[in-house]
Design a protein around this motif. Structure first.
Motif, PDB file in Angstrom:
ATOM      1  N   HIS A 110       0.825  -1.212   0.000  1.00 48.36           N
ATOM      2  CA  HIS A 110       0.000   0.000   0.000  1.00 48.36           C
ATOM      3  C   HIS A 110       0.868   1.274   0.000  1.00 48.36           C
ATOM      4  O   HIS A 110       0.540   2.267  -0.676  1.00 48.36           O
ATOM      5  N   HIS A 114       1.130   4.674  -2.585  1.00 48.19           N
ATOM      6  CA  HIS A 114       1.275   6.115  -2.320  1.00 48.19           C
ATOM      7  C   HIS A 114       2.562   6.649  -2.955  1.00 48.19           C
ATOM      8  O   HIS A 114       2.593   7.753  -3.494  1.00 48.19           O
ATOM      9  N   SER A 134       0.508   9.802   5.899  1.00 45.71           N
ATOM     10  CA  SER A 134      -0.870   9.316   5.845  1.00 45.71           C
ATOM     11  C   SER A 134      -1.396   9.130   7.258  1.00 45.71           C
ATOM     12  O   SER A 134      -0.779   9.576   8.224  1.00 45.71           O
ATOM     13  N   ASP A 312      -6.503   7.278   0.231  1.00 45.12           N
ATOM     14  CA  ASP A 312      -6.518   5.933  -0.356  1.00 45.12           C
ATOM     15  C   ASP A 312      -7.521   5.813  -1.503  1.00 45.12           C
ATOM     16  O   ASP A 312      -8.650   6.315  -1.415  1.00 45.12           O
ATOM     17  N   MET A 316      -4.081   4.329  -7.227  1.00 42.61           N
ATOM     18  CA  MET A 316      -2.678   4.189  -6.787  1.00 42.61           C
ATOM     19  C   MET A 316      -2.252   2.722  -6.754  1.00 42.61           C
ATOM     20  O   MET A 316      -1.097   2.397  -7.030  1.00 42.61           O
TER      21      MET A 316
END
Ligand code: KG4
Ligand code: ZN
Length: 358
Positions: A110, A114, A134, A312, A316
């Motif tokens: 994840h 980003h 984040s 999110d 991405m």
């Protein structure tokens, strides 16, 4: 080449299809409202909501893209770090589609989603310096290539977004806190309260927000008789002033540590041209403005994903999946989702990592 990506690591269920010519063919996103009343994400509720919505989100994305699943070249999912219930839902959905369609499966970190996201909108070459801010993470990294990272600094306690969320919760502003704090800060006086800048003189690129948050709590407590912040009654302008002071101080901490990192980056990666900010907190226009000024001071270009791709989303993940797939970086279907998954775990520990002196 087109890749489908699925995001479900926290409280957003997202899907998108992107192409290697940087076209977003279709996307769908469902941000879970269920957590608002709790002032933070409740993992069990998040997992159930992902399970309930993921198939529909993928279908809406396919319809918007006018793409049949058979045309997709690879299927990617955020497989961590994040809430285990969520990443299992995304990973299982992607794996099931990959198996049924006999397509490659890509397990996306994840954070790499980003990290690479800004490259869809801007022509950013490797290496670049990244501030990743984040709700769950706060790191300064050199992005050397897809899958190759050097971490220069990290928070030793709260993530930047977490600090925004906790301050907002104390002020009764709801969740997520960042957007509300940014809005109110615009009408506040950022010189009204002096707040601490933890670790500012630590001589490295690490960050800390816990003391800053505690200082805000102390201010709010001063508006009560019994020290219980739930009983505090603050005039509207005072709330705005606290928001402005917090936002300015948190931003200043990020700017100061990024400045150290820039000096290290310029010395050790002289071909690098870009400073990039990403992650949910990168939607903050005040922060973006300060980081742009900083990058320009050092003759570097500043870049950030478009605001809607900072928090999110499926794009991405699809994009990071595509970047990995075109380098042949695909995964077996027995890949286990990883609630903890550092971005730089395979990187050789370069001199200065984690303790860059500038
Ligand atoms: O990247 P993200 O969607 O989720 C994680 O991977 O954690 O980031 C969510 C975080 C939340 O903490 C939220 O308060 C923060 O990003 N955020 C902001 C803003 N918009 C979202 N923080 C400051 N200013 C904003 N405008
Ligand atoms: Zn995120």
């Amino acid at each position: 080449m087109i890749v489908l990506g699925i995001e479900s690591s926290c409280d957003d269920t997202g899907a998108a299809i992107v192409s290697d010519s940087k076209e977003i063919l279709g996307e769908a996103l469902q941000s879970q409202e269920e957590h608002k009343q709790y002032g933070g994400v409740v993992p069990e509720i998040a997992a159930r909501a992902h399970l309930e919505h993921v198939d529909e989100i993928v279908n809406i994305c396919l319809q918007r893209a006018h793409v049949d699943l058979k045309e997709v070249d690879a299927i990617a999912a955020s497989c961590g770090p994040g809430l285990i219930g969520g990443v299992v839902v995304g990973a299982m959905t992607a794996k099931a589609l990959a198996l049924a369609l006999n397509k490659p499966f890509v397990a996306v970190n994840h954070l790499e989603g980003h990290a690479l996201c800004a490259r869809i909108a801007h022509p950013i070459e490797f290496p670049y310096l990244l501030l990743l801010v984040s709700g769950g993470h706060c790191q300064i990294l050199v992005v050397k290539n897809v899958g190759e990272y050097q971490r220069l600094g990290t928070t030793i306690d709260d993530a930047a977004g977490e600090a925004f969320d906790k301050v907002a919760k104390m002020l009764g502003l709801g969740y997520p806190g960042g957007p509300m704090i940014e809005k109110l800060a615009a009408t506040g006086d950022d010189s009204r309260f002096t707040l601490p800048r933890p670790l500012i003189g630590s001589g490295d690129c690490n960050l800390s927000f816990s003391g800053l948050k505690t200082a805000v709590r102390k201010i709010i407590e001063s508006y009560t008789d019994d020290g219980n912040i739930d009983h505090a009654i603050l005039p509207k302008q005072d709330v705005a002033d606290i928001c402005a002071c917090f936002q300015m101080t948190a931003t200043d901490c990020l700017v100061k540590k990024l400045e150290r990192a820039i000096k290290y980056f310029k010395q050790n990666y002289p071909s690098g041209q870009h400073v990039v900010v990403s992650g949910g907190v990168a939607s903050n226009t005040y922060l973006r403005g300060k980081l742009k000024e900083l990058a320009e001071k050092y003759n570097l270009e500043f870049a950030a994903p478009p605001i809607r791709f900072c928090t999110d989303n499926g794009v991405m993940v699809a994009w990071a999946g595509l970047e990995r797939y075109r380098l042949g970086l695909v995964n077996d279907l027995d890949f286990k989702p990883r609630p903890r998954w550092p971005l730089d775990e395979n990187a050789p520990k370069a001199a200065g990592a984690g303790g860059v002196k500038a």
